[in-house]
Structures are given as structure tokens and as C-alpha cells.
Design a protein around this motif. Structure first.
Motif, PDB file in Angstrom:
ATOM      1  N   MET A   1       0.848  -1.180   0.000  1.00  0.00           N
ATOM      2  CA  MET A   1       0.000   0.000   0.000  1.00  0.00           C
ATOM      3  C   MET A   1       0.893   1.242   0.000  1.00  0.00           C
ATOM      4  N   SER A   2       0.592   2.196  -0.853  1.00  0.00           N
ATOM      5  CA  SER A   2       1.406   3.403  -0.965  1.00  0.00           C
ATOM      6  C   SER A   2       1.023   4.431   0.095  1.00  0.00           C
ATOM      7  N   ASP A   3       1.921   5.386   0.328  1.00  0.00           N
ATOM      8  CA  ASP A   3       1.596   6.488   1.238  1.00  0.00           C
ATOM      9  C   ASP A   3       0.380   7.256   0.735  1.00  0.00           C
ATOM     10  N   PHE A   4       0.277   7.417  -0.587  1.00  0.00           N
ATOM     11  CA  PHE A   4      -0.899   8.090  -1.143  1.00  0.00           C
ATOM     12  C   PHE A   4      -2.163   7.332  -0.767  1.00  0.00           C
ATOM     13  N   SER A   5      -2.107   6.026  -0.864  1.00  0.00           N
ATOM     14  CA  SER A   5      -3.263   5.193  -0.563  1.00  0.00           C
ATOM     15  C   SER A   5      -3.663   5.307   0.905  1.00  0.00           C
ATOM     16  N   VAL A   6      -2.687   5.301   1.790  1.00  0.00           N
ATOM     17  CA  VAL A   6      -2.973   5.428   3.222  1.00  0.00           C
ATOM     18  C   VAL A   6      -3.670   6.757   3.495  1.00  0.00           C
ATOM     19  N   THR A   7      -3.131   7.828   2.927  1.00  0.00           N
ATOM     20  CA  THR A   7      -3.720   9.157   3.134  1.00  0.00           C
ATOM     21  C   THR A   7      -5.108   9.231   2.520  1.00  0.00           C
ATOM     22  N   TRP A   8      -5.250   8.794   1.263  1.00  0.00           N
ATOM     23  CA  TRP A   8      -6.552   8.852   0.600  1.00  0.00           C
ATOM     24  C   TRP A   8      -7.578   8.014   1.353  1.00  0.00           C
ATOM     25  N   SER A   9      -7.218   6.833   1.799  1.00  0.00           N
ATOM     26  CA  SER A   9      -8.157   5.977   2.532  1.00  0.00           C
ATOM     27  C   SER A   9      -8.653   6.667   3.799  1.00  0.00           C
ATOM     28  N   LEU A  10      -7.753   7.305   4.531  1.00  0.00           N
ATOM     29  CA  LEU A  10      -8.129   8.012   5.747  1.00  0.00           C
ATOM     30  C   LEU A  10      -9.034   9.202   5.435  1.00  0.00           C
ATOM     31  N   VAL A  11      -8.586  10.042   4.505  1.00  0.00           N
ATOM     32  CA  VAL A  11      -9.314  11.271   4.193  1.00  0.00           C
ATOM     33  C   VAL A  11     -10.650  10.958   3.524  1.00  0.00           C
ATOM     34  N   ARG A  12     -10.651  10.042   2.580  1.00  0.00           N
ATOM     35  CA  ARG A  12     -11.895   9.670   1.897  1.00  0.00           C
ATOM     36  C   ARG A  12     -12.847   9.002   2.881  1.00  0.00           C
ATOM     37  N   GLY A  13     -12.321   8.188   3.798  1.00  0.00           N
ATOM     38  CA  GLY A  13     -13.158   7.560   4.818  1.00  0.00           C
ATOM     39  C   GLY A  13     -13.830   8.581   5.711  1.00  0.00           C
ATOM     40  N   ARG A  14     -13.105   9.622   6.071  1.00  0.00           N
ATOM     41  CA  ARG A  14     -13.700  10.683   6.900  1.00  0.00           C
ATOM     42  C   ARG A  14     -14.766  11.452   6.129  1.00  0.00           C
ATOM     43  N   PHE A  15     -14.520  11.683   4.845  1.00  0.00           N
ATOM     44  CA  PHE A  15     -15.546  12.326   4.015  1.00  0.00           C
ATOM     45  C   PHE A  15     -16.787  11.435   3.956  1.00  0.00           C
ATOM     46  N   ASP A  16     -16.586  10.149   3.675  1.00  0.00           N
ATOM     47  CA  ASP A  16     -17.709   9.212   3.605  1.00  0.00           C
ATOM     48  C   ASP A  16     -18.495   9.202   4.913  1.00  0.00           C
ATOM     49  N   ASP A  17     -17.789   9.207   6.036  1.00  0.00           N
ATOM     50  CA  ASP A  17     -18.461   9.232   7.344  1.00  0.00           C
ATOM     51  C   ASP A  17     -19.273  10.511   7.523  1.00  0.00           C
ATOM     52  N   ALA A  18     -18.744  11.630   7.060  1.00  0.00           N
ATOM     53  CA  ALA A  18     -19.422  12.922   7.219  1.00  0.00           C
ATOM     54  C   ALA A  18     -20.720  12.998   6.424  1.00  0.00           C
ATOM     55  N   VAL A  19     -20.812  12.249   5.320  1.00  0.00           N
ATOM     56  CA  VAL A  19     -22.006  12.327   4.466  1.00  0.00           C
ATOM     57  C   VAL A  19     -22.923  11.109   4.618  1.00  0.00           C
ATOM     58  N   ALA A  20     -22.524  10.168   5.437  1.00  0.00           N
ATOM     59  CA  ALA A  20     -23.303   8.929   5.594  1.00  0.00           C
ATOM     60  C   ALA A  20     -24.664   9.213   6.224  1.00  0.00           C
ATOM     61  N   GLY A  21     -25.672   8.570   5.678  1.00  0.00           N
ATOM     62  CA  GLY A  21     -26.999   8.604   6.274  1.00  0.00           C
ATOM     63  C   GLY A  21     -27.780   9.885   6.084  1.00  0.00           C
ATOM     64  N   LEU A  22     -27.330  10.765   5.215  1.00  0.00           N
ATOM     65  CA  LEU A  22     -28.059  12.016   5.008  1.00  0.00           C
ATOM     66  C   LEU A  22     -29.305  11.772   4.163  1.00  0.00           C
ATOM     67  N   SER A  23     -30.338  12.519   4.467  1.00  0.00           N
ATOM     68  CA  SER A  23     -31.593  12.418   3.720  1.00  0.00           C
ATOM     69  C   SER A  23     -31.480  13.208   2.410  1.00  0.00           C
ATOM     70  N   GLU A  24     -32.433  13.008   1.546  1.00  0.00           N
ATOM     71  CA  GLU A  24     -32.464  13.762   0.290  1.00  0.00           C
ATOM     72  C   GLU A  24     -32.556  15.260   0.570  1.00  0.00           C
ATOM     73  N   GLU A  25     -33.341  15.627   1.561  1.00  0.00           N
ATOM     74  CA  GLU A  25     -33.469  17.040   1.923  1.00  0.00           C
ATOM     75  C   GLU A  25     -32.126  17.594   2.392  1.00  0.00           C
ATOM     76  N   GLN A  26     -31.413  16.843   3.197  1.00  0.00           N
ATOM     77  CA  GLN A  26     -30.109  17.288   3.679  1.00  0.00           C
ATOM     78  C   GLN A  26     -29.081  17.355   2.549  1.00  0.00           C
ATOM     79  N   LEU A  27     -29.119  16.397   1.640  1.00  0.00           N
ATOM     80  CA  LEU A  27     -28.188  16.392   0.506  1.00  0.00           C
ATOM     81  C   LEU A  27     -28.379  17.606  -0.391  1.00  0.00           C
ATOM     82  N   ASN A  28     -29.606  18.072  -0.514  1.00  0.00           N
ATOM     83  CA  ASN A  28     -29.923  19.121  -1.483  1.00  0.00           C
ATOM     84  C   ASN A  28     -30.128  20.496  -0.873  1.00  0.00           C
ATOM     85  N   TRP A  29     -29.865  20.637   0.428  1.00  0.00           N
ATOM     86  CA  TRP A  29     -29.984  21.942   1.082  1.00  0.00           C
ATOM     87  C   TRP A  29     -28.799  22.803   0.670  1.00  0.00           C
ATOM     88  N   ARG A  30     -29.091  24.017   0.231  1.00  0.00           N
ATOM     89  CA  ARG A  30     -28.028  24.906  -0.266  1.00  0.00           C
ATOM     90  C   ARG A  30     -27.820  26.040   0.728  1.00  0.00           C
TER      91      ARG A  30
END
Length: 159
Positions: A1-30
Motif C-alpha cells: 500500500m502506498s503512502d498516497f493510498s494510506v492518506t486517501w483511505s483516511l481522508v476519503r473515509g472521513r468524508f464518507d463518514d461525514a455524508v453517511a446517512g443524510l436524507s435527500e433534503e439534507q443532501l440538497n440543502w443549499r
């Protein structure tokens, strides 16, 4: 596993966690006119990943992946319309987009050496080499994770 992969996995995982379980209304609120919604951000993050990886591989994505690639730039870094209408942006669509992008990115970012010498056009316009591409991929979801936090903590955000 590359250093890029370790960083991307961590950062992308945190992004995924931040958006998990949002409703359609929450996704589309501007929050403000002229800014991305969380749902658009999710499609944009997936779009940048699809764009960067397919360019590194010398491929042109088709179908849904092709529309995602458009979300890397259209309506984000230019004045064009975002390639997905608000009515299309659902929890299912955004989950599919992030999953597809993860499937494309993972095997390449885990073994970046064959692609380091390749050149792509970044979402912001400049040409960058493969090493620069992986550095940007690893960081990009974190930038938007911070924006997601700001939107979710804003007054009026649907809870």
C-alpha cells in the motif's frame, strides 16, 4: 500500500463518514446561492476521482462514470450547469457515485508507480504529473469534508 493510498483511505473515509446517512433534503440543502450542496459535493468528489484515474489510465469513461467526470468541473469551477439536476440527487445516487469512484481509485492509488510519469489535466486546469495527481486525490475529499461540516452546522440546515 502506498503512502498516497494510506492518506486517501483516511481522508476519503472521513468524508464518507461525514455524508453517511443524510436524507435527500439534507443532501440538497443549499447554504448560499452559487455554492454546492452536500449532494453535489459528493458527486464532485466522485467526479474528480473518476476524471483523474481514467486520465491516468488513458481511458474515457462512459455512461454514469462519464457524467461523474463532468461533475469534476461543470458547475464547480466554471459557470456551466452542474451535470446532475437536484431531483436526481438522492442518497442512492450519491452512494453509487462514491462507490464507483472508490472502485476505480483503489487499485491505482495502491500501486501508483506505473502512473507517476503520466500527465493529466487537473479539475482546476493545469497539467499535472502522476505524482501531483495522487497528492491531489489524497487531499481533495478532506477539503470538502470541512465544507460538509460547515453546511451541517449552519443555521437552518434540516436536522
Amino acid at each position: 500500500m502506498s503512502d498516497f493510498s494510506v492518506t486517501w483511505s483516511l481522508v476519503r473515509g472521513r468524508f464518507d463518514d461525514a455524508v453517511a446517512g443524510l436524507s435527500e433534503e439534507q443532501l440538497n440543502w443549499r447554504l448560499h446561492a452559487g455554492t454546492l450542496t452536500i449532494g453535489e459535493m459528493m458527486l464532485h468528489v466522485a467526479g474528480v476521482e473518476v476524471s483523474f484515474i481514467t486520465q491516468l489510465q488513458g481511458q474515457e469513461p462512459e455512461g454514469f462514470a462519464g457524467r461523474l467526470k463532468q461533475a469534476a468541473t461543470e458547475g464547480v469551477v466554471n459557470e456551466n450547469a452542474f451535470p446532475f439536476a437536484v431531483e436526481e440527487i438522492t442518497p442512492e445516487l450519491t452512494a453509487e457515485a462514491l462507490s464507483l469512484a472508490r472502485q476505480l481509485v483503489t487499485p491505482v492509488i495502491e500501486n501508483p508507480d506505473p502512473y507517476r510519469g503520466n500527465t493529466i489535466k487537473s479539475a482546476l486546469g493545469p497539467m499535472i504529473d502522476g505524482t501531483g495527481t495522487f497528492a491531489r486525490l489524497a487531499y481533495h475529499p478532506g477539503y470538502h469534508q470541512a465544507q460538509v461540516h460547515m453546511i451541517k452546522s449552519a443555521p437552518g440546515y434540516p436536522g
